[in-house]
Enzyme design. Structure first.
Site, PDB file in Angstrom:
ATOM      1  N   HIS A 159      21.967  36.326  32.074  1.00 48.54           N
ATOM      2  CA  HIS A 159      20.575  36.175  32.503  1.00 48.54           C
ATOM      3  C   HIS A 159      20.501  36.040  34.026  1.00 48.54           C
ATOM      4  CE1 HIS A 159      19.809  34.221  28.349  1.00 48.54           C
ATOM      5  NE2 HIS A 159      19.318  35.458  28.324  1.00 48.54           N
ATOM      6  N   LYS A 164      10.693  28.983  16.335  1.00 48.33           N
ATOM      7  CA  LYS A 164      12.105  29.258  16.578  1.00 48.33           C
ATOM      8  C   LYS A 164      12.842  27.959  16.854  1.00 48.33           C
ATOM      9  CE  LYS A 164      15.142  32.177  19.311  1.00 48.33           C
ATOM     10  NZ  LYS A 164      15.252  33.160  20.381  1.00 48.33           N
ATOM     11  N   ARG A 211      22.604  44.991  26.489  1.00 48.87           N
ATOM     12  CA  ARG A 211      24.067  44.994  26.471  1.00 48.87           C
ATOM     13  C   ARG A 211      24.635  46.177  25.718  1.00 48.87           C
ATOM     14  NH1 ARG A 211      23.599  39.070  24.278  1.00 48.87           N
ATOM     15  NH2 ARG A 211      22.504  40.390  22.849  1.00 48.87           N
ATOM     16  N   SER A 220      23.780  34.149  23.587  1.00 54.40           N
ATOM     17  CA  SER A 220      23.400  32.736  23.494  1.00 54.40           C
ATOM     18  C   SER A 220      23.902  32.095  22.211  1.00 54.40           C
ATOM     19  CB  SER A 220      21.883  32.590  23.600  1.00 54.40           C
ATOM     20  OG  SER A 220      21.439  32.982  24.874  1.00 54.40           O
TER      21      SER A 220
END
Length: 163
Positions: A17, A41, A90, A128
């Site tokens: 990030h 979430k 990615r 993450s």
């Protein structure tokens, strides 16, 4: 003045990030890092903790500001006059998901352009969820997150490590 928005959950903020933030800060007059708040979430860090961590790790970038938002990202863009959404990718799975999302965002506000920023190779495997799992079991995450984030994660998991 060109403003870009880099939205995400940032749970936790990673070196990947930070790399996107650093690179984007050189391309735009202003970069808003937007913590997308989703109460449904389950996150390791609450929105205020993520906000504080991102403020700390982006303090050296004069044109970067951190914000929280609990609605559609395109509504935030409209509110601040930003025309660019940045999304880090990615791999092809990220691209596929982000491409579909960019079409939805474009249908909601045709003035918003989504730019995909491929990650640098050294950050390709940083996720993450992997960081949290590794940290939970006492693994070394120092190559994946800034020191302030590593410290905060270790504090979260202190006493909770399963051995």
């Amino acid at each position: 003045m060109s403003t870009a928005v880099f939205p995400g959950s940032f749970d936790p903020p990673t070196l990947g990030h930070l790399n996107i933030i650093e690179r984007a800060s050189k391309l735009f007059d202003s970069l808003d890092v937007l913590i997308s708040v989703n109460p449904d979430k389950k996150c390791l860090f609450n929105e205020d903790e993520r906000f504080s961590l991102l403020k700390e790790i982006t303090a050296g970038y004069k044109n970067v500001t951190v914000h929280k938002w609990d609605s559609l990202v395109v509504n935030y863009c409209k509110k601040v006059g930003a025309k660019v959404l940045l999304r880090g990718i990615r791999n092809v799975n990220d691209f596929s998901y982000e491409f579909d999302l960019s079409l939805i965002n474009r249908s909601l506000n045709e003035e918003i352009e989504t730019l995909f920023v491929p990650t640098e190779q050294r950050y390709f495997l940083i996720r993450s969820s992997s960081i949290k799992e590794l940290a939970k079991f006492g693994g070394d995450i120092s190559a994946m997150v800034p020191p302030a984030v590593e410290k905060a994660i270790k504090e979260k998991y202190s006493g909770k490590i399963n051995k």
